[in-house]
Design a protein around this motif. Structure first.
Motif, PDB file in Angstrom:
ATOM      1  N   GLU A  23      -6.621  -5.378  -7.696  1.00  0.00           N
ATOM      2  CA  GLU A  23      -7.209  -5.035  -8.995  1.00  0.00           C
ATOM      3  C   GLU A  23      -7.880  -3.668  -8.942  1.00  0.00           C
ATOM      4  O   GLU A  23      -7.743  -2.856  -9.867  1.00  0.00           O
ATOM      5  N   ALA A  24      -8.608  -3.401  -7.856  1.00  0.00           N
ATOM      6  CA  ALA A  24      -9.257  -2.097  -7.715  1.00  0.00           C
ATOM      7  C   ALA A  24      -8.220  -0.984  -7.557  1.00  0.00           C
ATOM      8  O   ALA A  24      -8.355   0.111  -8.123  1.00  0.00           O
ATOM      9  N   MET A  25      -7.156  -1.250  -6.782  1.00  0.00           N
ATOM     10  CA  MET A  25      -6.122  -0.241  -6.552  1.00  0.00           C
ATOM     11  C   MET A  25      -5.383   0.090  -7.846  1.00  0.00           C
ATOM     12  O   MET A  25      -5.152   1.263  -8.160  1.00  0.00           O
ATOM     13  N   PHE A  26      -5.008  -0.923  -8.625  1.00  0.00           N
ATOM     14  CA  PHE A  26      -4.308  -0.666  -9.885  1.00  0.00           C
ATOM     15  C   PHE A  26      -5.147   0.230 -10.792  1.00  0.00           C
ATOM     16  O   PHE A  26      -4.633   1.173 -11.405  1.00  0.00           O
ATOM     17  N   ALA A  27      -6.440  -0.060 -10.889  1.00  0.00           N
ATOM     18  CA  ALA A  27      -7.328   0.728 -11.756  1.00  0.00           C
ATOM     19  C   ALA A  27      -7.477   2.158 -11.236  1.00  0.00           C
ATOM     20  O   ALA A  27      -7.515   3.118 -12.017  1.00  0.00           O
ATOM     21  N   ARG A  28      -7.560   2.316  -9.927  1.00  0.00           N
ATOM     22  CA  ARG A  28      -7.736   3.652  -9.340  1.00  0.00           C
ATOM     23  C   ARG A  28      -6.480   4.497  -9.482  1.00  0.00           C
ATOM     24  O   ARG A  28      -6.540   5.696  -9.774  1.00  0.00           O
ATOM     25  N   ILE A  29      -5.319   3.879  -9.236  1.00  0.00           N
ATOM     26  CA  ILE A  29      -4.080   4.643  -9.175  1.00  0.00           C
ATOM     27  C   ILE A  29      -3.587   5.075 -10.546  1.00  0.00           C
ATOM     28  O   ILE A  29      -2.972   6.146 -10.680  1.00  0.00           O
ATOM     29  N   HIS A  30      -3.822   4.295 -11.582  1.00  0.00           N
ATOM     30  CA  HIS A  30      -3.223   4.598 -12.886  1.00  0.00           C
ATOM     31  C   HIS A  30      -3.489   6.030 -13.341  1.00  0.00           C
ATOM     32  O   HIS A  30      -2.535   6.771 -13.646  1.00  0.00           O
ATOM     33  N   PRO A  31      -4.751   6.504 -13.405  1.00  0.00           N
ATOM     34  CA  PRO A  31      -4.967   7.886 -13.842  1.00  0.00           C
ATOM     35  C   PRO A  31      -4.419   8.917 -12.861  1.00  0.00           C
ATOM     36  O   PRO A  31      -3.999  10.007 -13.263  1.00  0.00           O
ATOM     37  N   ILE A  32      -4.419   8.583 -11.573  1.00  0.00           N
ATOM     38  CA  ILE A  32      -3.897   9.524 -10.578  1.00  0.00           C
ATOM     39  C   ILE A  32      -2.387   9.663 -10.732  1.00  0.00           C
ATOM     40  O   ILE A  32      -1.838  10.769 -10.640  1.00  0.00           O
ATOM     41  N   ALA A  33      -1.694   8.549 -10.981  1.00  0.00           N
ATOM     42  CA  ALA A  33      -0.253   8.601 -11.195  1.00  0.00           C
ATOM     43  C   ALA A  33       0.082   9.374 -12.464  1.00  0.00           C
ATOM     44  O   ALA A  33       1.049  10.149 -12.498  1.00  0.00           O
ATOM     45  N   GLU A  34      -0.709   9.182 -13.513  1.00  0.00           N
ATOM     46  CA  GLU A  34      -0.486   9.928 -14.755  1.00  0.00           C
ATOM     47  C   GLU A  34      -0.672  11.420 -14.522  1.00  0.00           C
ATOM     48  O   GLU A  34       0.124  12.246 -14.991  1.00  0.00           O
ATOM     49  N   ILE A  52       0.846  -1.186   0.000  1.00  0.00           N
ATOM     50  CA  ILE A  52       0.000   0.000   0.000  1.00  0.00           C
ATOM     51  C   ILE A  52       0.887   1.244   0.000  1.00  0.00           C
ATOM     52  O   ILE A  52       2.065   1.195   0.339  1.00  0.00           O
ATOM     53  N   GLY A  53       0.307   2.362  -0.396  1.00  0.00           N
ATOM     54  CA  GLY A  53       1.004   3.645  -0.336  1.00  0.00           C
ATOM     55  C   GLY A  53       2.206   3.731  -1.253  1.00  0.00           C
ATOM     56  O   GLY A  53       2.209   3.169  -2.355  1.00  0.00           O
ATOM     57  N   ASP A  54       3.241   4.442  -0.805  1.00  0.00           N
ATOM     58  CA  ASP A  54       4.430   4.652  -1.638  1.00  0.00           C
ATOM     59  C   ASP A  54       5.109   3.345  -2.014  1.00  0.00           C
ATOM     60  O   ASP A  54       5.764   3.261  -3.047  1.00  0.00           O
ATOM     61  N   ALA A  55       4.977   2.327  -1.194  1.00  0.00           N
ATOM     62  CA  ALA A  55       5.551   1.030  -1.542  1.00  0.00           C
ATOM     63  C   ALA A  55       4.905   0.479  -2.808  1.00  0.00           C
ATOM     64  O   ALA A  55       5.547  -0.211  -3.596  1.00  0.00           O
ATOM     65  N   ALA A  56       3.623   0.803  -3.011  1.00  0.00           N
ATOM     66  CA  ALA A  56       2.866   0.283  -4.155  1.00  0.00           C
ATOM     67  C   ALA A  56       2.923   1.192  -5.362  1.00  0.00           C
ATOM     68  O   ALA A  56       2.932   0.725  -6.507  1.00  0.00           O
ATOM     69  N   HIS A  57       2.952   2.514  -5.128  1.00  0.00           N
ATOM     70  CA  HIS A  57       2.808   3.451  -6.250  1.00  0.00           C
ATOM     71  C   HIS A  57       3.423   4.809  -5.912  1.00  0.00           C
ATOM     72  O   HIS A  57       2.721   5.812  -5.829  1.00  0.00           O
ATOM     73  N   LEU A  58       4.717   4.844  -5.699  1.00  0.00           N
ATOM     74  CA  LEU A  58       5.401   6.091  -5.374  1.00  0.00           C
ATOM     75  C   LEU A  58       5.214   7.098  -6.512  1.00  0.00           C
ATOM     76  O   LEU A  58       5.558   6.840  -7.661  1.00  0.00           O
ATOM     77  N   MET A  59       4.628   8.264  -6.163  1.00  0.00           N
ATOM     78  CA  MET A  59       4.321   9.300  -7.149  1.00  0.00           C
ATOM     79  C   MET A  59       5.007  10.614  -6.765  1.00  0.00           C
ATOM     80  O   MET A  59       5.403  10.784  -5.616  1.00  0.00           O
ATOM     81  N   PRO A  60       5.122  11.547  -7.706  1.00  0.00           N
ATOM     82  CA  PRO A  60       5.633  12.869  -7.345  1.00  0.00           C
ATOM     83  C   PRO A  60       4.744  13.498  -6.272  1.00  0.00           C
ATOM     84  O   PRO A  60       3.530  13.266  -6.245  1.00  0.00           O
ATOM     85  N   PRO A  61       5.316  14.300  -5.372  1.00  0.00           N
ATOM     86  CA  PRO A  61       4.561  14.843  -4.242  1.00  0.00           C
ATOM     87  C   PRO A  61       3.709  16.055  -4.629  1.00  0.00           C
ATOM     88  O   PRO A  61       4.050  17.200  -4.330  1.00  0.00           O
ATOM     89  N   VAL A  62       2.594  15.794  -5.290  1.00  0.00           N
ATOM     90  CA  VAL A  62       1.718  16.889  -5.725  1.00  0.00           C
ATOM     91  C   VAL A  62       0.362  16.823  -5.039  1.00  0.00           C
ATOM     92  O   VAL A  62      -0.616  17.372  -5.540  1.00  0.00           O
ATOM     93  N   GLY A  63       0.281  16.154  -3.892  1.00  0.00           N
ATOM     94  CA  GLY A  63      -0.944  16.186  -3.099  1.00  0.00           C
ATOM     95  C   GLY A  63      -1.718  14.893  -3.014  1.00  0.00           C
ATOM     96  O   GLY A  63      -2.745  14.844  -2.333  1.00  0.00           O
ATOM     97  N   GLU A  64      -1.250  13.838  -3.688  1.00  0.00           N
ATOM     98  CA  GLU A  64      -2.021  12.596  -3.691  1.00  0.00           C
ATOM     99  C   GLU A  64      -1.412  11.473  -2.846  1.00  0.00           C
ATOM    100  O   GLU A  64      -2.113  10.546  -2.456  1.00  0.00           O
ATOM    101  N   GLY A  65      -0.115  11.519  -2.574  1.00  0.00           N
ATOM    102  CA  GLY A  65       0.558  10.383  -1.958  1.00  0.00           C
ATOM    103  C   GLY A  65      -0.063   9.908  -0.663  1.00  0.00           C
ATOM    104  O   GLY A  65      -0.460   8.737  -0.536  1.00  0.00           O
TER     105      GLY A  65
END
Length: 374
Positions: free
Chosen positions: A330-341, A286-299
């Motif tokens: 499966e739900a997390m991958f689908a949710r995070i993809h557009p947010i990471a983009e 979960i979290g940064d371990a799963a989907h480390l993103m630039p720090p723009v308010g979503e992490g």
């Protein structure tokens, strides 16, 4: 009874432990720090209604959150290098309808206080997790401590040890951040206190940002964002060198650097957008371990939502954690993809040569939105 181990006592790991505890599911959080006060926890967070606030609601902590949060911290000003105001957002006084700010340390304390005293094993830095022949994992910690678990959740951040069991994804550098702190600005630097106000200030130039935010204790946290650089971080520990980078900027702005304490530089990294892994029994991230993103308010918001969604799946399938983990992933991958983009686009926009124009457009509501902008 299944033994749940959570590696990492950040906001995601603690939220997960809290919601599981509400469902009478015990979990041990293994945290590398020696205590809750071992180090500073960073600046303010704006908690989004659909993610961070939703997770706190699932945790039964909305009331406590509102007692600690600072809606006035949503005030946001964007300036150009000459000090001219480009955007000034003022929140509705006392309203929690938007994204109220809360100090990261206050939020972490709130979560820690909601857990039984033995829920967090301090000074347990995970160094290895080994699959056991009969299922589950053997955990090895720095110093030789050992433990076993049936289910392992990696909430151990950017340098996750647990992640290496699921994917060999490499991190890439997306920015350089230099942080400074100004203590007691109301008395020592009243002009800077007035400049920053109760919330966030961004001063945007070409390929560089000078930002500041007011924390709950009254101090000001200053952040300098620059493009990724191969230079050693020691090159950014000199105030003189930092001031040279902002030569020509209004003195009232660069005074934020002059008044700050020793500069603390670090590289900002991210995982590739769309990172996934094949499901493996008894383990997830979960979290940064799963989907480390630039720090723009979503992490932090997404880490807490990860925790809430995983906890809900486990509570619905307490004897079948593998199904729970698969549903969550499966739900997390689908949710995070557009947010990471989106996060990657915003990060690139913020440090571009035309950042000021793009940021103003991004934060200026369209005419049809103006009535509900606050």
């Amino acid at each position: 009874m299944l033994r749940f181990a959570i590696a990492g006592g950040g906001l995601g790991g603690l939220t997960l432990a809290r919601i599981l505890h509400r469902h009478d599911i015990d979990a041990v959080v293994y945290e590398r720090e020696a205590s809750r006060s071992a180090r500073a926890q960073g600046g303010m967070l704006d908690l989004h209604p659909e993610s961070g606030q939703q997770a706190l609601d699932d945790a039964g902590l909305t009331g406590r959150f509102r007692s600690e949060a600072r809606p006035e911290g949503e005030e946001h000003r964007i300036l150009d290098p000459a000090g001219r105001t480009l955007v000034h957002h003022t929140p509705q006084p006392g309203s929690f309808s938007g994204r109220p700010e809360i100090d990261r340390s206050a939020l972490r304390d709130l979560l820690l206080d909601s857990l039984p005293g033995d829920a967090v094993a301090w000074q347990h830095r995970l160094v290895a997790a080994t699959p056991r022949p009969d299922g589950g994992f053997g955990l090895t910690f720095d110093g030789g401590h050992r433990a076993d678990c049936d289910v392992l959740i990696g909430a151990d951040g950017a340098r996750s040890v647990v992640r290496s069991l699921l994917t060999d994804t490499r991190l890439s550098s997306v920015a350089t951040l230099v942080e400074l702190s100004i203590s007691d600005p109301d008395r020592r630097h009243p002009d800077l206190a007035e400049l920053v106000g109760p919330g966030n200030l961004w001063c945007i130039g070409v390929n560089q940002i000078l930002a500041a935010q007011r924390l709950g204790d009254g101090s000001i946290r200053v952040g300098i964002s620059l493009p990724p650089d191969a230079r050693h971080m020691d090159a950014y520990r000199s105030k003189r060198a930092l001031l040279d980078m902002f030569d020509g900027w209004a003195p009232g702005l660069t005074a934020l650097i002059e008044a700050g304490g020793p500069p603390n530089p670090r590289r900002i990294e991210a995982m590739p957008t769309g990172t996934r892994w094949a499901h493996r029994p008894g383990i997830t991230l979960i979290g940064d371990a799963a989907h480390l993103m630039p720090p723009v308010g979503e992490g932090a918001n997404q880490a807490m939502l990860d925790a809430a969604e995983l906890a809900a799946e486990i509570a619905a399938n307490p004897t079948d954690p593998d199904s729970a983990i698969q549903n969550y992933e499966e739900a997390m991958f689908a949710r995070i993809h557009p947010i990471a983009e989106m996060s990657a686009r915003v990060q690139a926009m913020m440090l571009s040569s035309s950042a000021a124009d793009q940021v103003v457009r991004f934060f200026t509501p369209r005419p049809t939105e103006s009535a509900s902008a606050d």
